[in-house]
Design a protein around this motif. Structure first.
Motif, mmCIF file in Angstrom:
data_model
loop_
_atom_site.group_PDB
_atom_site.id
_atom_site.type_symbol
_atom_site.label_atom_id
_atom_site.label_comp_id
_atom_site.label_asym_id
_atom_site.label_seq_id
_atom_site.Cartn_x
_atom_site.Cartn_y
_atom_site.Cartn_z
ATOM 1 N N SER A 32 0.839 -1.260 -0.079
ATOM 2 C CA SER A 32 -0.155 0.081 -0.067
ATOM 3 C C SER A 32 0.711 1.335 0.054
ATOM 4 C CB SER A 32 -0.789 -0.059 1.207
ATOM 5 O OG SER A 32 -1.805 -1.083 1.235
ATOM 6 N N GLY A 33 1.950 1.254 0.670
ATOM 7 C CA GLY A 33 2.698 2.369 0.854
ATOM 8 C C GLY A 33 3.388 2.744 -0.552
ATOM 9 N N LEU A 34 3.914 1.653 -1.354
ATOM 10 C CA LEU A 34 4.555 1.530 -2.359
ATOM 11 C C LEU A 34 3.553 2.104 -3.722
ATOM 12 C CD1 LEU A 34 6.843 -1.357 -2.380
ATOM 13 C CD2 LEU A 34 7.411 0.826 -2.263
ATOM 14 N N VAL A 35 2.442 1.645 -3.463
ATOM 15 C CA VAL A 35 1.280 2.093 -4.518
ATOM 16 C C VAL A 35 0.987 3.455 -4.162
ATOM 17 C CG1 VAL A 35 -0.936 1.882 -5.196
ATOM 18 C CG2 VAL A 35 0.420 -0.094 -4.914
ATOM 19 N N GLY A 36 0.926 4.070 -3.015
ATOM 20 C CA GLY A 36 0.573 5.306 -2.602
ATOM 21 C C GLY A 36 1.654 6.323 -3.057
ATOM 22 N N GLY A 37 3.015 5.631 -2.924
ATOM 23 C CA GLY A 37 3.921 6.687 -3.145
ATOM 24 C C GLY A 37 4.294 6.791 -4.695
ATOM 25 N N SER A 38 3.940 5.777 -5.454
ATOM 26 C CA SER A 38 3.783 5.717 -6.883
ATOM 27 C C SER A 38 2.580 6.607 -7.357
ATOM 28 C CB SER A 38 3.582 4.395 -7.655
ATOM 29 O OG SER A 38 3.694 4.456 -8.914
ATOM 30 N N LEU A 39 1.572 6.585 -6.508
ATOM 31 C CA LEU A 39 0.469 7.478 -7.250
ATOM 32 C C LEU A 39 0.630 8.913 -6.855
ATOM 33 C CD1 LEU A 39 -2.587 7.324 -8.251
ATOM 34 C CD2 LEU A 39 -3.031 7.517 -5.998
ATOM 35 N N VAL A 40 1.116 9.288 -5.606
ATOM 36 C CA VAL A 40 1.709 10.717 -5.414
ATOM 37 C C VAL A 40 2.900 11.290 -6.422
ATOM 38 C CG1 VAL A 40 2.710 12.032 -3.666
ATOM 39 C CG2 VAL A 40 0.896 10.571 -2.902
ATOM 40 N N ALA A 41 3.703 10.201 -6.565
ATOM 41 C CA ALA A 41 4.807 10.691 -7.604
ATOM 42 C C ALA A 41 4.239 11.008 -8.958
ATOM 43 C CB ALA A 41 6.029 9.568 -7.473
ATOM 44 N N TYR A 42 3.387 10.193 -9.404
ATOM 45 C CA TYR A 42 2.663 10.597 -10.319
ATOM 46 C C TYR A 42 1.872 11.638 -10.708
ATOM 47 C CZ TYR A 42 -0.030 9.648 -14.818
ATOM 48 O OH TYR A 42 -0.631 9.762 -16.025
ATOM 49 N N LEU A 51 9.100 4.697 -13.981
ATOM 50 C CA LEU A 51 10.522 5.429 -13.515
ATOM 51 C C LEU A 51 10.437 5.266 -12.183
ATOM 52 C CD1 LEU A 51 12.926 6.902 -14.144
ATOM 53 C CD2 LEU A 51 11.508 8.955 -13.876
ATOM 54 N N PHE A 52 9.417 5.275 -11.358
ATOM 55 C CA PHE A 52 9.231 5.391 -9.662
ATOM 56 C C PHE A 52 9.744 3.831 -9.644
ATOM 57 C CE2 PHE A 52 6.935 4.002 -6.124
ATOM 58 C CZ PHE A 52 7.140 4.925 -5.118
ATOM 59 N N LEU A 53 9.466 2.630 -10.103
ATOM 60 C CA LEU A 53 9.909 1.234 -9.894
ATOM 61 C C LEU A 53 11.440 1.004 -10.101
ATOM 62 C CD1 LEU A 53 6.841 -0.669 -10.979
ATOM 63 C CD2 LEU A 53 7.439 -0.352 -8.608
ATOM 64 N N GLN A 54 11.739 1.716 -11.270
ATOM 65 C CA GLN A 54 13.433 1.702 -11.614
ATOM 66 C C GLN A 54 14.142 2.215 -10.495
ATOM 67 O OE1 GLN A 54 13.537 3.274 -15.440
ATOM 68 N NE2 GLN A 54 12.804 1.663 -16.598
ATOM 69 N N ARG A 55 13.743 3.590 -10.009
ATOM 70 C CA ARG A 55 14.403 4.190 -9.000
ATOM 71 C C ARG A 55 14.234 3.430 -7.737
ATOM 72 N NH1 ARG A 55 18.392 7.571 -9.778
ATOM 73 N NH2 ARG A 55 17.839 8.429 -7.908
ATOM 74 N N LEU A 56 12.950 2.824 -7.373
ATOM 75 C CA LEU A 56 12.984 2.295 -6.278
ATOM 76 C C LEU A 56 14.066 1.066 -6.039
ATOM 77 C CD1 LEU A 56 11.204 1.946 -3.525
ATOM 78 C CD2 LEU A 56 9.894 0.337 -5.012
ATOM 79 N N SER A 57 14.010 0.235 -7.254
ATOM 80 C CA SER A 57 14.901 -1.016 -7.208
ATOM 81 C C SER A 57 16.281 -0.417 -7.101
ATOM 82 C CB SER A 57 14.633 -1.843 -8.466
ATOM 83 O OG SER A 57 14.900 -0.930 -9.509
#
Length: 163
Positions: A32-42, A51-57
């Motif tokens: 949930s935190g990752l999805v929420g962070g991705s949504l806010v970043a978007y 890009l969010f997932l690439q930078r996260l990894s």
């Protein structure tokens, strides 16, 4: 108790249930935190989910996820132990149950914070790993953390005076 062992009927089911449920809840909270962070970043920063997932990894190790999953059953054991101990000590009616419930919540939170600090300090003993900048020592961080804990404990004692 009719000759029945209270551990088998009262404590063990709670322990098994929380040891199973807390890692699942931790996993759900991580996702949930990752999805929420991705949504806010978007939405706010116009960063694509790819890009969010690439930078996260690149920036966050999968070890952080596993450390959280490993800590969850330990925290479950603490919560169940404290809650059941205070529950077994309750006597004298509904008022005593309320007092014991408050004590169990405060004690469990305090112990979880202390054990979490111990989990945090474990990687610091490796020579190749230091998450702090060179100007901050382990002793300074441990002292700061202890001061915060003592202030929280002191506030709780002050709150008990007014209850």
């Amino acid at each position: 108790s009719l000759g029945q062992n209270p551990f088998d009927w009262l404590i063990l089911p709670k322990l098994i249930g929380l040891i199973i449920a807390l890692p699942l809840l931790t996993f759900l909270a991580d996702i949930s935190g990752l999805v929420g962070g991705s949504l806010v970043a978007y939405l706010q920063l116009e960063i694509s989910p790819t890009l969010f997932l690439q930078r996260l990894s690149q920036e966050v190790s999968i070890a952080h996820f596993f450390i959280g999953i490993i800590k969850a059953p330990v925290f479950a054991l603490i919560i169940v132990s404290v809650g059941c101990m205070q529950g077994m000590l309750a006597s004298g009616g509904a008022d005593a149950v309320g007092v014991r419930t408050t004590r169990s919540v405060v004690q469990a939170i305090f112990l979880v914070i202390i054990v979490d600090a111990i989990f945090f300090c474990i990687p610091l003993y490796r020579k190749d790993h230091n998450p702090f900048p060179p100007v901050v020592s382990f002793k300074q961080v441990a002292t700061f953390y202890l001061i915060i804990e003592l202030q929280l404990l002191h506030r709780h004692q002050i709150c008990n005076i007014f209850l």
